[in-house]
Design a protein around this motif. Structure first.
Motif, PDB file in Angstrom:
ATOM      1  N   CYS A 127     -70.399 170.032  20.628  1.00 61.22           N
ATOM      2  CA  CYS A 127     -71.628 170.473  19.969  1.00 61.22           C
ATOM      3  C   CYS A 127     -72.847 170.213  20.858  1.00 61.22           C
ATOM      4  CB  CYS A 127     -71.817 169.718  18.652  1.00 61.22           C
ATOM      5  SG  CYS A 127     -70.637 170.216  17.380  1.00 61.22           S
ATOM      6  N   SER A 128     -73.739 171.187  20.904  1.00 61.48           N
ATOM      7  CA  SER A 128     -75.037 170.981  21.546  1.00 61.48           C
ATOM      8  C   SER A 128     -75.891 170.137  20.589  1.00 61.48           C
ATOM      9  CB  SER A 128     -75.717 172.317  21.789  1.00 61.48           C
ATOM     10  OG  SER A 128     -76.007 172.918  20.538  1.00 61.48           O
ATOM     11  N   ARG A 129     -77.049 169.738  21.057  1.00 57.05           N
ATOM     12  CA  ARG A 129     -77.929 168.953  20.201  1.00 57.05           C
ATOM     13  C   ARG A 129     -78.250 169.698  18.902  1.00 57.05           C
ATOM     14  NH1 ARG A 129     -81.637 164.936  19.882  1.00 57.05           N
ATOM     15  NH2 ARG A 129     -83.555 165.734  18.975  1.00 57.05           N
ATOM     16  N   ALA A 130     -78.557 170.986  19.039  1.00 53.14           N
ATOM     17  CA  ALA A 130     -78.901 171.792  17.859  1.00 53.14           C
ATOM     18  C   ALA A 130     -77.696 171.906  16.924  1.00 53.14           C
ATOM     19  CB  ALA A 130     -79.371 173.176  18.294  1.00 53.14           C
ATOM     20  N   ARG A 141     -75.260 169.820  16.689  1.00 55.42           N
ATOM     21  CA  ARG A 141     -75.020 168.497  16.104  1.00 55.42           C
ATOM     22  C   ARG A 141     -75.891 168.284  14.883  1.00 55.42           C
ATOM     23  NH1 ARG A 141     -75.130 165.899  21.126  1.00 55.42           N
ATOM     24  NH2 ARG A 141     -77.150 164.987  20.706  1.00 55.42           N
ATOM     25  N   LEU A 142     -77.149 168.693  15.004  1.00 57.68           N
ATOM     26  CA  LEU A 142     -78.064 168.528  13.874  1.00 57.68           C
ATOM     27  C   LEU A 142     -77.611 169.385  12.702  1.00 57.68           C
ATOM     28  CD1 LEU A 142     -81.539 168.372  15.637  1.00 57.68           C
ATOM     29  CD2 LEU A 142     -80.287 166.520  14.509  1.00 57.68           C
ATOM     30  N   ALA A 143     -77.209 170.631  13.016  1.00 53.65           N
ATOM     31  CA  ALA A 143     -76.766 171.540  11.956  1.00 53.65           C
ATOM     32  C   ALA A 143     -75.496 171.019  11.284  1.00 53.65           C
ATOM     33  CB  ALA A 143     -76.526 172.931  12.542  1.00 53.65           C
ATOM     34  N   ALA A 144     -74.690 170.255  12.032  1.00 55.56           N
ATOM     35  CA  ALA A 144     -73.401 169.778  11.509  1.00 55.56           C
ATOM     36  C   ALA A 144     -73.520 168.391  10.887  1.00 55.56           C
ATOM     37  CB  ALA A 144     -72.367 169.747  12.650  1.00 55.56           C
ATOM     38  N   SER A 145     -74.755 167.986  10.592  1.00 59.07           N
ATOM     39  CA  SER A 145     -74.941 166.608  10.158  1.00 59.07           C
ATOM     40  C   SER A 145     -75.754 166.511   8.876  1.00 59.07           C
ATOM     41  CB  SER A 145     -75.669 165.813  11.248  1.00 59.07           C
ATOM     42  OG  SER A 145     -74.925 165.828  12.433  1.00 59.07           O
ATOM     43  N   ARG A 164     -68.659 173.748  28.536  1.00 62.13           N
ATOM     44  CA  ARG A 164     -69.524 172.584  28.321  1.00 62.13           C
ATOM     45  C   ARG A 164     -68.740 171.299  28.535  1.00 62.13           C
ATOM     46  NH1 ARG A 164     -73.979 171.388  25.171  1.00 62.13           N
ATOM     47  NH2 ARG A 164     -74.289 173.515  24.481  1.00 62.13           N
ATOM     48  N   ARG A 165     -69.423 170.305  29.121  1.00 59.52           N
ATOM     49  CA  ARG A 165     -68.805 168.975  29.231  1.00 59.52           C
ATOM     50  C   ARG A 165     -68.940 168.273  27.891  1.00 59.52           C
ATOM     51  NH1 ARG A 165     -69.736 165.767  34.611  1.00 59.52           N
ATOM     52  NH2 ARG A 165     -71.577 165.081  33.528  1.00 59.52           N
ATOM     53  N   PRO A 166     -67.850 167.827  27.313  1.00 63.54           N
ATOM     54  CA  PRO A 166     -67.956 167.240  25.969  1.00 63.54           C
ATOM     55  C   PRO A 166     -68.459 165.801  25.975  1.00 63.54           C
ATOM     56  CG  PRO A 166     -65.693 167.107  26.726  1.00 63.54           C
ATOM     57  CD  PRO A 166     -66.465 167.819  27.814  1.00 63.54           C
ATOM     58  N   ALA A 167     -69.013 165.407  24.825  1.00 67.61           N
ATOM     59  CA  ALA A 167     -69.156 163.982  24.509  1.00 67.61           C
ATOM     60  C   ALA A 167     -67.850 163.576  23.825  1.00 67.61           C
ATOM     61  CB  ALA A 167     -70.348 163.774  23.588  1.00 67.61           C
ATOM     62  N   LEU A 226     -68.723 157.640  21.454  1.00 69.10           N
ATOM     63  CA  LEU A 226     -68.407 156.465  22.267  1.00 69.10           C
ATOM     64  C   LEU A 226     -68.693 156.700  23.739  1.00 69.10           C
ATOM     65  CD1 LEU A 226     -65.112 154.884  20.903  1.00 69.10           C
ATOM     66  CD2 LEU A 226     -67.477 154.305  20.415  1.00 69.10           C
ATOM     67  N   ARG A 227     -68.744 157.981  24.099  1.00 68.77           N
ATOM     68  CA  ARG A 227     -69.067 158.290  25.494  1.00 68.77           C
ATOM     69  C   ARG A 227     -69.862 159.578  25.520  1.00 68.77           C
ATOM     70  NH1 ARG A 227     -65.105 159.075  30.749  1.00 68.77           N
ATOM     71  NH2 ARG A 227     -66.696 158.371  32.215  1.00 68.77           N
ATOM     72  N   ARG A 228     -70.990 159.549  26.201  1.00 72.39           N
ATOM     73  CA  ARG A 228     -71.852 160.725  26.256  1.00 72.39           C
ATOM     74  C   ARG A 228     -71.270 161.768  27.198  1.00 72.39           C
ATOM     75  NH1 ARG A 228     -77.712 157.990  27.327  1.00 72.39           N
ATOM     76  NH2 ARG A 228     -77.288 158.995  29.317  1.00 72.39           N
ATOM     77  N   SER A 229     -71.796 162.975  27.106  1.00 68.54           N
ATOM     78  CA  SER A 229     -71.268 164.047  27.956  1.00 68.54           C
ATOM     79  C   SER A 229     -71.575 163.788  29.434  1.00 68.54           C
ATOM     80  CB  SER A 229     -71.831 165.394  27.513  1.00 68.54           C
ATOM     81  OG  SER A 229     -73.233 165.369  27.620  1.00 68.54           O
TER      82      SER A 229
END
Ligand code: GLU
Length: 302
Positions: free
Chosen positions: A98-101, A103-107, A137-140, A173-176
């Motif tokens: 998920c991108s930042r946007a 992530r927000l939509a999924a929260s 995309r590189r995942p978190a 637990l680990r950022r992208s």
């Protein structure tokens, strides 16, 4: 018994950081305990080596000491990687694209601290879908949380509990960019450094169930926890590094170290009047029972 300082060297410490450091030190030393120092410099975007040196000078200026060599999280990536692999081996980790946007939509908003509860959608992707997304995309990396209530008894705040799945959700637990998250590093380090007592601001109260749960997954012992009331700006906001007048550089222009310690000790109800005193003289005066539980506005500390 061993306590710890765990400052984030992302700037000069402010009055709130000093408050936590003083009380963590007193809680440990008043029981004859050890005190270790860990510089939480994992985030390369925010932390700088010169801030680490400054934090240590500032603690010394205040009259706070620690045992042994300071520990730098930025030098301990291998330990976090090993813990991460152990959790991965338990099938608890999944990549989140998920991108930042997104992530927000999924929260949904978090119950207690205003942060977001992720709905776990990337945890439900098939292997094929993951492979497709991984090209873009590189995942978190997130850990899957169960619908399980974690409860603990805080030295100051009493019993606190949280249902991890519902109130917290799967957390990173680990950022992208590869940086391991605070929640993972803190449990690895508290155990590796032999910390048995964690005293810190109550902004981290709602992180504690996550940390207790990770400790169980990793077979690590639970320290005891005491979450301190926060120091707030006069308008009720939490103190931040941008509150320049509460930053130690500015405070040093107004106060000698024993005066500042006296103000904090008075706010902590360890002394009756805000008079100059050293941390060492406060050791016999410290008691958990005296400490206030409510947050304190800094304009009341003078
Ligand atoms: N490094 C964190 C901070 O300065 C404290 C983390 C902790 O005490 O667990 O806010």
């Amino acid at each position: 018994m061993t306590g710890r300082f765990a400052p984030s060297p992302s700037g000069r410490m402010h009055l709130g950081n000093l408050w936590s450091c003083l009380l963590a030190w007193l809680a440990a030393r008043s029981e004859g305990g050890g005190m270790v120092l860990r510089l939480e410099d994992l985030d390369p975007d925010r932390c700088r080596p010169e801030y680490c040196a400054q934090v240590m000078r500032d603690l010394e200026w205040l009259g706070l000491d620690w045992d042994g060599e300071p520990v730098y999280q930025s030098r301990r990536t291998e330990l976090y990687a090993a813990a991460f692999r152990a959790l991965e081996g338990q099938g608890l980790i999944y990549p989140c694209f998920c991108s930042r946007a997104e992530r927000l939509a999924a929260s949904a908003p978090h119950r207690s601290d205003g942060t977001a509860v992720y709905d776990g959608r990337c945890g439900r992707l098939s292997e094929e879908e993951r492979a497709v997304r991984a090209k873009l995309r590189r995942p978190a990396w997130r850990v899957r949380t169960p619908e399980e209530t974690v409860s603990f008894s805080d030295r100051l705040q009493g019993v606190f509990e949280e249902n991890l799945g519902r109130d917290c959700g799967d957390f990173i637990l680990r950022r992208s960019d590869g940086v391991y998250a605070y929640q993972l590093a803190v449990v690895v380090d508290d155990a590796a450094m032999g910390v048995t007592q964690v005293v810190r601001g109550s902004d981290l109260l709602s992180s504690t169930p996550r940390q207790l749960w990770l400790q169980d997954r990793l077979g690590l012992p639970h320290p005891e926890y005491g979450h301190l009331p926060l120091l707030l700006a006069p308008d009720g906001r939490r103190l931040a590094k941008r509150d320049r007048d509460q930053e130690l550089g500015q405070l040093q222009d107004r106060y000698a170290a024993p005066e500042l310690v006296g103000l904090l000790a008075h706010a902590a109800r360890l002394i009756d009047r805000p008079e100059a005193i050293s941390p060492r003289e406060l050791i016999p005066l410290f008691s958990w029972d005296k400490l206030p539980k409510q947050d304190i506005k800094t304009d009341r500390i003078h």
